[in-house]
Scaffold this active site. Structure first.
Site, mmCIF file in Angstrom:
data_model
loop_
_atom_site.group_PDB
_atom_site.id
_atom_site.type_symbol
_atom_site.label_atom_id
_atom_site.label_comp_id
_atom_site.label_asym_id
_atom_site.label_seq_id
_atom_site.Cartn_x
_atom_site.Cartn_y
_atom_site.Cartn_z
ATOM 1 N N ALA A 334 43.149 -2.551 71.448
ATOM 2 C CA ALA A 334 44.345 -1.904 70.923
ATOM 3 C C ALA A 334 44.538 -0.543 71.581
ATOM 4 C CB ALA A 334 44.219 -1.761 69.400
ATOM 5 N N GLY A 336 44.538 3.276 72.241
ATOM 6 C CA GLY A 336 43.767 4.395 71.721
ATOM 7 C C GLY A 336 42.323 4.104 71.415
ATOM 8 N N THR A 337 41.830 2.923 71.783
ATOM 9 C CA THR A 337 40.441 2.579 71.454
ATOM 10 C C THR A 337 39.445 3.103 72.473
ATOM 11 O OG1 THR A 337 40.843 0.434 72.498
ATOM 12 C CG2 THR A 337 41.025 0.538 70.106
ATOM 13 N N HIS A 555 54.892 7.756 37.468
ATOM 14 C CA HIS A 555 54.707 6.643 38.408
ATOM 15 C C HIS A 555 53.303 6.667 39.016
ATOM 16 C CE1 HIS A 555 56.466 3.654 41.263
ATOM 17 N NE2 HIS A 555 55.483 4.102 42.033
ATOM 18 N N GLU A 556 52.871 7.820 39.498
ATOM 19 C CA GLU A 556 51.555 7.901 40.131
ATOM 20 C C GLU A 556 50.430 7.777 39.107
ATOM 21 O OE1 GLU A 556 51.303 7.691 43.258
ATOM 22 O OE2 GLU A 556 53.454 7.934 43.604
#
Length: 812
Positions: A334, A336-337, A555-556
């Site tokens: 992928a 940036g690996t 909600h949180e």
């Protein structure tokens, strides 16, 4: 006898310092010379002759300022080659030089019967006086007007003197008398004595100056002849070698400039005349300081490529066993690996020549350029063998042949054919090893992936939790890190991060520490940087009223309670109602480790947590808002994958429904996608997805109804502190209060909010004291407003139409 080490390559900059590029400087000087020759003349700098018109020159000629009898500087009239134009070259006295004037009487007698062309040029005189007789009466005697010793002139001599301005004009200067059939002219001849040339150039330059008087022969030729005399000789421009060379000089300069331009451009790897030359750059180990110590988190990939370095250092170790080094290594992973970083480490560790090039450097708009560059690159690598060639993003040139809109005769395909032949063709290039990197291995041509070309594929995966910890430690060596920072905790909270993202995280933490004025980076900056990289920066400046903050807090709080009350969920890390990125609030969990598999019970608990926010709104307000849009979307996607991909539905069984949505590649997917199941199956899929989501909603509703008091306490805590850690939320659920409440953190001011240091102004007012009094008054007013608000809040009622539109959208 030990094997002799390979001959080290010659890298740029390893020998004597490079000499300056004289060709470029010569080209620049020639360009400046041509421009100066074309746009500037000696007259522009006051170095050449002064240009004058014919009228001005004639006035100077009559004033005697033209040097006539100097053999070194005679008056010349030069005609052009076609004879239509001419130029008078003469030497004149400067205006500040004045002559000494002497007068000599003259007399001219001529017959009145002469034709007009032979008569004196009286029109050239400034004036004259006419009398009836050449005698005057004095004391009864007739006295001649002609003075004694007067010079006798002929008509041509008079005319010449008149043209030269040497006849003193005026009514008192010239007298014309009639004597029978003759006329008598009496006057004065002006003799001007000018300073003679000394032979000293500096002195003569102050007395004389050269002038050029252009004229047209057709209209002004007779006037010039009359002015300069009938004996004036007109000569044409000579076709000498000097004039010819002077005319050819601009052309020669332009040709020389073009020569140097083409030479300079063809000499470089990116020159306009070197389309077929390779753009591969030879990497010098002096400039490349990356080694395998700088690569972490991909141990298996390092072991795979370490064999290349070891073979180049000690080839006999492998040859004794009959082993051959892989001809090519393809690194797949992928973005940036660390594929390119791994290649840079190979260049830093090996003593072989290392060439680096991008796959896009092969493709140009000209036909055959890519194939030519491939051949030239391998020729360079053979000359410095043993050598390594690194091709980054090889998918730009190595796509599968015979597909796509361009058909089978594409320029990219010719480049790929040349690359295939060079890697494993008729000739043996065993001393040249090719390393390539791509994140699109599925689109590469099969002929490129066969053994003999890319013998080995090294998969560079995303790092696991240990790999992320090692990567953080590598990047932490480059910054000032405070002692006691737990990289293991940060690594657990960065699941799915690539090496590039972790490097960016450490850099963001350093920037945050510098913004706060800290000397070292602490774990708090690392966590804040992690949140910023993952979800965006805090938006404390977002204008949210009290009701909007309470909706977000409820909600949180619902998410957090469901997360703690479901047995298969991840540990709670933090709850916040501070807007971050595109979210108004956030509930974060911290995985204990990277999970390679996920149980069905864990997915069901994820659905419950996703529904917790909507259920909390329904319980507290008796209505719902549009804030659960993202939760519903993620829950629906997870439930559909459980049914269609993971085989977690008893009614549908262990069958995958729907075509797999892989990489979109035009050469393999030109048609439209279609479902591989019937309409009745689609209805059953929808019913199963709905069943999973509804079941999770009912579980979340039951959990929050049972813990309604904890929901209210957690909501009020979020309203007061905005951000709570997981341990503090657990205290609320277990004891009904927090044993270690957080401190109220004041966010740093924005750059635009930074004001000058308060002090006394010119009027004597103490600005600091006034500001403190204003803040105290404001705090007292806010306290009174909060008390009134709490009194009005019991019981709390909420109408979503007040804050949101009737359709559930946000009120504008």
């Amino acid at each position: 006898m030990p094997p002799s080490p390979p001959r080290p390559p010659k890298f740029p900059g390893s020998g004597r310092p490079e000499s300056p590029n004289w060709g470029v400087w010569v080209m620049v000087l020639l360009i400046v010379g041509v421009l100066a020759f074309g746009f500037f003349t000696p007259e522009s700098f006051g170095l050449g002759p002064r240009k004058e018109n014919l009228e001005s020159f004639e006035a100077q000629y009559k004033a005697g300022r033209v040097v006539l009898n100097d053999p070194k500087a005679p008056v010349e009239v030069v005609l052009s080659e076609n004879g239509s134009e001419g130029v008078i070259h003469a030497l004149v006295y400067r205006k500040e030089i004045q002559p000494k004037v002497e007068m000599t009487p003259f007399a001219l007698t001529y017959s009145m019967s002469l034709p007009d062309r032979d008569k004196p040029l009286l029109n050239e005189l400034s004036g004259y006086r006419v009398v009836e007789s050449p005698y005057r009466t004095e004391e009864g005697k007739n006295v001649s007007l002609i003075p004694e010793g007067a010079q006798k002139l002929s008509v041509p001599e008079f005319n010449r003197l008149a043209l030269e301005g040497r006849i003193a004009g005026g009514k008192d200067g010239i007298i014309l008398a009639e004597d029978g059939n003759q006329n008598v002219l009496v006057g004065q001849i002006v003799t001007r004595i000018w300073p003679a040339a000394t032979g000293d150039a500096s002195v003569d330059k102050q007395r004389f100056e050269r002038v050029e008087v252009p004229f047209t022969l057709e209209f002004q030729g007779d006037r010039v002849k009359q002015l300069l005399g009938p004996d004036t000789k007109f000569k044409r421009e000579s076709g000498s070698w000097g004039g010819i060379l002077l005319n050819l000089l601009p052309i020669v300069l332009i040709l020389v400039i073009l020569f140097f331009m083409f030479r300079a451009q063809s000499g470089g790897a990116r020159g306009a005349m070197s389309f077929g030359k390779s753009r591969a750059r030879l990497i010098s180990p002096d400039k490349n300081k990356v080694t395998f110590k700088d690569v972490a988190g991909i141990s298996e990939a390092k072991e795979e490529v370490w064999e290349l370095v070891e073979f180049l250092r000690n080839p006999e170790k492998f040859r004794d066993l009959g082993a051959t080094i892989p001809r090519g290594v393809l690194m797949v992973g992928a973005p940036g690996t660390g594929k390119t970083l791994l290649a840079r480490a190979i260049a830093g560790e090996s003593n072989a020549s290392f060439y680096s090039i991008s796959g896009s450097d092969f493709v140009e708009m000209f036909v055959g350029v890519g194939a030519s560059r491939v051949r030239d690159m391998f020729e360079q690598a053979k000359r410095t063998a043993p050598s390594l060639i690194f091709i980054d993003e090889i998918d730009a040139v190595g796509r599968q042949r015979g597909y796509g809109m361009g058909g089978g005769n594409d320029e990219r395909e010719q480049t790929l054919n040349a690359l295939l032949v060079e890697m494993d063709g008729f000739e043996n290039n065993s001393n040249v090893i090719v390393i390539a990197a791509t994140n699109r291995a599925d689109i590469l041509d099969p002929a490129l992936l066969r053994p003999g070309r890319f013998d080995r594929q090294v998969v560079v995966n995303l790092p696991d939790v240990r790999g992320r910890e090692q990567i953080l430690q590598v990047h932490a060596r480059k910054v000032k890190m405070a002692p006691g920072v737990s990289f293991e905790r940060i690594a657990r909270g960065t699941s799915g991060f690539s090496g590039a993202q972790l490097a960016n995280l450490v850099n963001e933490a350093a920037l945050l520490a510098a913004r706060k004025g800290l000397k070292e980076i602490t774990e708090a900056e690392l966590e804040e940087a992690r949140d910023k990289v993952s979800w965006g920066r805090e938006r404390r400046s977002l204008a949210i009223n009290e009701r909007g903050r309470r909706i977000t807090a409820v909600h949180e709080a619902g998410h957090a309670i469901c997360l703690l009350k479901t047995p298969h969920s991840e540990p709670l890390h933090r709850v916040t109602i501070v807007p971050r990125g595109g979210a108004l609030g956030m509930t974060m969990w911290l995985p204990s480790d990277d999970k390679m598999h996920q149980l069905r019970s864990e997915m069901l608990d994820q659905l419950v947590v996703a529904m917790g926010g909507r259920c909390a709104e329904q319980i507290v307000f008796g209505d719902v808002t549009s804030g659960a849009t993202g939760d519903i979307k993620s829950a629906t996607n997870l439930a559909r994958r459980m049914v269609c991909e993971f085989g977690m539905s008893e009614k549908l069984g262990l069958i995958e429904y729907g075509e797999h949505q892989g990489e979109v590649y035009i050469a393999r997917d030109l048609g439209t996608r279609s479902r591989n199941y019937s309409e009745s199956t689609a209805e059953l899929i929808d019913s199963e997805v709905r069943f999973l989501v509804d079941s999770a909603y009912e579980r979340a509703m039951a959990i929050l109804t049972e813990n309604r008091d904890k929901l209210d306490i957690l909501t009020e805590a979020l309203m007061e502190f905005e951000t709570l850690e997981g341990s503090q939320v657990m205290d609320i659920l277990e004891y009904g209060e927090m044993k270690n409440p957080p401190a109220r953190v004041t966010p740093p001011p924005m750059p635009s909010e930074v004001e000058e240091q308060p002090g006394k102004d010119d009027s004597g007012h103490n600005e600091k004291k006034e500001a403190e009094e204003t803040r105290a008054d404001g705090a007292e007013e806010r306290k009174m407003e909060e008390e009134l608000e709490q009194a009005e809040r019991a019981p709390f009622s909420y109408n979503p139409v007040d804050e949101f539109g009737k359709d559930g959208g946000e009120k504008k």
